[in-house]
Design a protein around this motif. Structure first.
Motif, PDB file in Angstrom:
ATOM      1  N   LEU A   1     -65.740  10.337  13.076  1.00 48.15           N
ATOM      2  CA  LEU A   1     -64.757  11.413  12.974  1.00 48.15           C
ATOM      3  C   LEU A   1     -64.197  11.790  14.335  1.00 48.15           C
ATOM      4  CD1 LEU A   1     -66.378  13.729  10.280  1.00 48.15           C
ATOM      5  CD2 LEU A   1     -64.406  12.198  10.019  1.00 48.15           C
ATOM      6  N   TYR A   2     -65.020  11.663  15.388  1.00 47.50           N
ATOM      7  CA  TYR A   2     -64.520  11.967  16.723  1.00 47.50           C
ATOM      8  C   TYR A   2     -63.360  11.045  17.099  1.00 47.50           C
ATOM      9  CZ  TYR A   2     -63.912  12.366  21.679  1.00 47.50           C
ATOM     10  OH  TYR A   2     -63.338  12.528  22.906  1.00 47.50           O
ATOM     11  N   VAL A   3     -63.485   9.773  16.756  1.00 50.97           N
ATOM     12  CA  VAL A   3     -62.412   8.834  17.060  1.00 50.97           C
ATOM     13  C   VAL A   3     -61.105   9.286  16.405  1.00 50.97           C
ATOM     14  CG1 VAL A   3     -61.592   6.468  16.683  1.00 50.97           C
ATOM     15  CG2 VAL A   3     -63.936   6.861  17.448  1.00 50.97           C
ATOM     16  N   VAL A   4     -61.196   9.756  15.164  1.00 50.49           N
ATOM     17  CA  VAL A   4     -60.016  10.257  14.455  1.00 50.49           C
ATOM     18  C   VAL A   4     -59.469  11.507  15.135  1.00 50.49           C
ATOM     19  CG1 VAL A   4     -59.164  11.205  12.276  1.00 50.49           C
ATOM     20  CG2 VAL A   4     -60.799   9.306  12.263  1.00 50.49           C
ATOM     21  N   ARG A   5     -60.354  12.457  15.450  1.00 50.15           N
ATOM     22  CA  ARG A   5     -59.917  13.704  16.093  1.00 50.15           C
ATOM     23  C   ARG A   5     -59.284  13.425  17.461  1.00 50.15           C
ATOM     24  NH1 ARG A   5     -60.937  15.423  11.430  1.00 50.15           N
ATOM     25  NH2 ARG A   5     -62.940  16.330  10.892  1.00 50.15           N
ATOM     26  N   ASN A   6     -59.872  12.499  18.186  1.00 56.09           N
ATOM     27  CA  ASN A   6     -59.352  12.152  19.509  1.00 56.09           C
ATOM     28  C   ASN A   6     -57.930  11.612  19.409  1.00 56.09           C
ATOM     29  OD1 ASN A   6     -59.868  11.401  22.499  1.00 56.09           O
ATOM     30  ND2 ASN A   6     -59.261   9.459  21.599  1.00 56.09           N
ATOM     31  N   GLU A   7     -57.712  10.698  18.467  1.00 57.39           N
ATOM     32  CA  GLU A   7     -56.368  10.151  18.308  1.00 57.39           C
ATOM     33  C   GLU A   7     -55.384  11.231  17.872  1.00 57.39           C
ATOM     34  OE1 GLU A   7     -53.883   6.652  15.924  1.00 57.39           O
ATOM     35  OE2 GLU A   7     -56.063   6.767  15.733  1.00 57.39           O
ATOM     36  N   GLN A   8     -55.797  12.103  16.961  1.00 58.89           N
ATOM     37  CA  GLN A   8     -54.913  13.174  16.509  1.00 58.89           C
ATOM     38  C   GLN A   8     -54.500  14.070  17.672  1.00 58.89           C
ATOM     39  OE1 GLN A   8     -57.395  14.929  13.481  1.00 58.89           O
ATOM     40  NE2 GLN A   8     -56.442  13.746  11.821  1.00 58.89           N
ATOM     41  N   PHE A   9     -55.447  14.394  18.539  1.00 62.53           N
ATOM     42  CA  PHE A   9     -55.113  15.219  19.699  1.00 62.53           C
ATOM     43  C   PHE A   9     -54.110  14.517  20.601  1.00 62.53           C
ATOM     44  CE2 PHE A   9     -56.021  15.978  24.255  1.00 62.53           C
ATOM     45  CZ  PHE A   9     -55.440  17.236  24.355  1.00 62.53           C
ATOM     46  N   HIS A  10     -54.398  13.261  20.944  1.00 65.84           N
ATOM     47  CA  HIS A  10     -53.492  12.533  21.829  1.00 65.84           C
ATOM     48  C   HIS A  10     -52.090  12.432  21.226  1.00 65.84           C
ATOM     49  CE1 HIS A  10     -55.633  10.869  25.362  1.00 65.84           C
ATOM     50  NE2 HIS A  10     -56.714  11.131  24.641  1.00 65.84           N
ATOM     51  N   MET A  11     -52.019  12.108  19.957  1.00 66.14           N
ATOM     52  CA  MET A  11     -50.705  11.944  19.339  1.00 66.14           C
ATOM     53  C   MET A  11     -49.943  13.270  19.276  1.00 66.14           C
ATOM     54  SD  MET A  11     -50.633   8.727  18.942  1.00 66.14           S
ATOM     55  CE  MET A  11     -49.516   8.024  17.738  1.00 66.14           C
ATOM     56  N   SER A  12     -50.664  14.385  19.174  1.00 66.60           N
ATOM     57  CA  SER A  12     -49.989  15.686  19.152  1.00 66.60           C
ATOM     58  C   SER A  12     -49.322  15.990  20.492  1.00 66.60           C
ATOM     59  CB  SER A  12     -50.993  16.802  18.811  1.00 66.60           C
ATOM     60  OG  SER A  12     -51.845  17.102  19.910  1.00 66.60           O
ATOM     61  N   LEU A  13     -49.824  15.403  21.571  1.00 64.72           N
ATOM     62  CA  LEU A  13     -49.224  15.612  22.883  1.00 64.72           C
ATOM     63  C   LEU A  13     -47.851  14.956  22.984  1.00 64.72           C
ATOM     64  CD1 LEU A  13     -52.310  14.843  25.174  1.00 64.72           C
ATOM     65  CD2 LEU A  13     -51.553  17.077  24.346  1.00 64.72           C
ATOM     66  N   TYR A  14     -47.671  13.860  22.232  1.00 65.74           N
ATOM     67  CA  TYR A  14     -46.457  13.050  22.385  1.00 65.74           C
ATOM     68  C   TYR A  14     -45.466  13.220  21.244  1.00 65.74           C
ATOM     69  CZ  TYR A  14     -50.454  10.850  24.708  1.00 65.74           C
ATOM     70  OH  TYR A  14     -51.599  10.635  25.409  1.00 65.74           O
ATOM     71  N   ALA A  15     -45.900  13.800  20.136  1.00 60.63           N
ATOM     72  CA  ALA A  15     -45.052  13.874  18.943  1.00 60.63           C
ATOM     73  C   ALA A  15     -43.680  14.504  19.193  1.00 60.63           C
ATOM     74  CB  ALA A  15     -45.783  14.616  17.829  1.00 60.63           C
ATOM     75  N   PRO A  16     -43.573  15.586  19.983  1.00 60.58           N
ATOM     76  CA  PRO A  16     -42.250  16.185  20.191  1.00 60.58           C
ATOM     77  C   PRO A  16     -41.243  15.271  20.905  1.00 60.58           C
ATOM     78  CG  PRO A  16     -43.964  17.773  20.699  1.00 60.58           C
ATOM     79  CD  PRO A  16     -44.643  16.452  20.521  1.00 60.58           C
ATOM     80  N   ALA A  17     -41.710  14.174  21.486  1.00 60.53           N
ATOM     81  CA  ALA A  17     -40.782  13.237  22.137  1.00 60.53           C
ATOM     82  C   ALA A  17     -39.811  12.628  21.137  1.00 60.53           C
ATOM     83  CB  ALA A  17     -41.559  12.129  22.844  1.00 60.53           C
ATOM     84  N   GLU A  18     -40.233  12.559  19.874  1.00 60.43           N
ATOM     85  CA  GLU A  18     -39.402  11.987  18.811  1.00 60.43           C
ATOM     86  C   GLU A  18     -38.941  10.572  19.176  1.00 60.43           C
ATOM     87  OE1 GLU A  18     -36.297  14.800  17.995  1.00 60.43           O
ATOM     88  OE2 GLU A  18     -37.666  16.154  16.926  1.00 60.43           O
ATOM     89  N   ARG A  19     -39.925   9.755  19.539  1.00 63.32           N
ATOM     90  CA  ARG A  19     -39.683   8.340  19.852  1.00 63.32           C
ATOM     91  C   ARG A  19     -40.535   7.512  18.891  1.00 63.32           C
ATOM     92  NH1 ARG A  19     -36.442  10.666  22.687  1.00 63.32           N
ATOM     93  NH2 ARG A  19     -35.759  10.059  24.781  1.00 63.32           N
ATOM     94  N   PRO A  20     -40.037   7.235  17.691  1.00 63.34           N
ATOM     95  CA  PRO A  20     -40.880   6.586  16.670  1.00 63.34           C
ATOM     96  C   PRO A  20     -41.418   5.224  17.082  1.00 63.34           C
ATOM     97  CG  PRO A  20     -38.570   6.661  15.976  1.00 63.34           C
ATOM     98  CD  PRO A  20     -38.697   7.545  17.183  1.00 63.34           C
ATOM     99  N   HIS A  21     -40.617   4.433  17.779  1.00 64.12           N
ATOM    100  CA  HIS A  21     -41.102   3.106  18.182  1.00 64.12           C
ATOM    101  C   HIS A  21     -42.195   3.232  19.242  1.00 64.12           C
ATOM    102  CE1 HIS A  21     -38.110   1.154  15.771  1.00 64.12           C
ATOM    103  NE2 HIS A  21     -37.120   1.742  16.418  1.00 64.12           N
ATOM    104  N   LEU A  22     -42.015   4.161  20.161  1.00 64.97           N
ATOM    105  CA  LEU A  22     -43.033   4.391  21.180  1.00 64.97           C
ATOM    106  C   LEU A  22     -44.323   4.883  20.536  1.00 64.97           C
ATOM    107  CD1 LEU A  22     -43.927   4.586  24.128  1.00 64.97           C
ATOM    108  CD2 LEU A  22     -42.804   6.828  24.257  1.00 64.97           C
TER     109      LEU A  22
END
Length: 246
Positions: free
Chosen positions: A135-156
């Motif tokens: 579950l930590y692996v999942v939580r870690n990825e969710q946190f990282h992706m939340s940092l970049y989501a507002p960039a609105e760069r779907p391919h990136l």
């Protein structure tokens, strides 16, 4: 010789709206993560197809998916097997992540709102409080992706997601190392603080440093393990050469 049917799959049940190949890929990935399937172990297409009561087609599709994620290696005339863990691959994955994610956070930083920052904070706490490795692996990825989501760069974001999946089993190695958890959580806090302060240079530097350090740590762990394994292997004795005179 091992049984054809892996015990992990005996209680498997299909879920609605989930493709057969994806379901099989998820089951195999879980077996690799949990150590039921070991690095280098052959994956018998016919046995897996029988276990899931499917044809060979979705099994091959599952193998291709796992091959693209680095979990499985497909070799011509030899079939599929669980990929070996490679120090060089681990380091390279995190080098690529450092480049992609520092770019993403630089684009996203001015687009964050109080709401997106609050969500990143919530995910950071969820990761910090998570003690279960999977579950930590999942939580870690969710946190990282939340940092970049507002960039609105779907391919990136797709590229970053792919590298997260390829690096998942290496991250699990790091999770088991002493002091890793606290250090990683502290680095996450520093990244989020730089994001909140709209300090682009600091945020990019901290993300890159965080990921490169992880890559180096996992590289050293795997490299040292390989060196130790080689040192403990019995050396083959050379047969004395026989020379004959005419």
């Amino acid at each position: 010789m091992k049984n054809d049917l892996n015990p992990l799959f005996r209680e498997a049940h299909f879920e609605p709206r989930q493709s057969t190949s994806r379901y099989i890929a998820d089951a195999l990935r879980s077996a690799i993560v949990e150590g039921t399937l070991l690095p280098g172990e052959p994956l018998r297409q016919d046995a897996i197809a029988r276990q899931f009561s499917v044809s060979a087609i979705p099994v091959r599709e599952a193998f291709r998916q796992l091959d693209s994620e680095g979990w499985v290696t497909i070799e011509q005339n030899r079939g599929a097997s669980v990929s070996l863990q490679s120090p060089d691959e681990a380091r390279e994955i995190y080098e690529i992540r450092a480049s992609l994610e520092s770019l993403a956070i630089g684009i996203a930083i001015e687009r964050h709102t109080e709401a997106t920052l609050a969500e990143a904070r919530r995910l950071l706490k969820a990761a910090a409080n998570e003690q279960d490795q999977a579950l930590y692996v999942v939580r870690n990825e969710q946190f990282h992706m939340s940092l970049y989501a507002p960039a609105e760069r779907p391919h990136l974001m797709e590229l970053i997601g792919t590298m997260h999946r390829r690096g998942e089993r290496y991250l699990r190695l790091k999770f088991g190392m002493p002091t890793f958890k606290g250090q990683s959580d502290a680095e996450h806090e520093a990244i989020l603080e730089a994001l909140r302060n709209r300090d682009t240079e600091a945020a990019q530097t901290l993300v890159a440093r965080h990921l490169l350090a992880t890559g180096e740590l996992v590289y050293r762990f795997l490299h040292d393990a390989q060196m130790q394994a080689q040192a403990t292997q019995p050396k083959k004795r050379r047969r004395p050469s026989t020379s004959r005179s005419d």
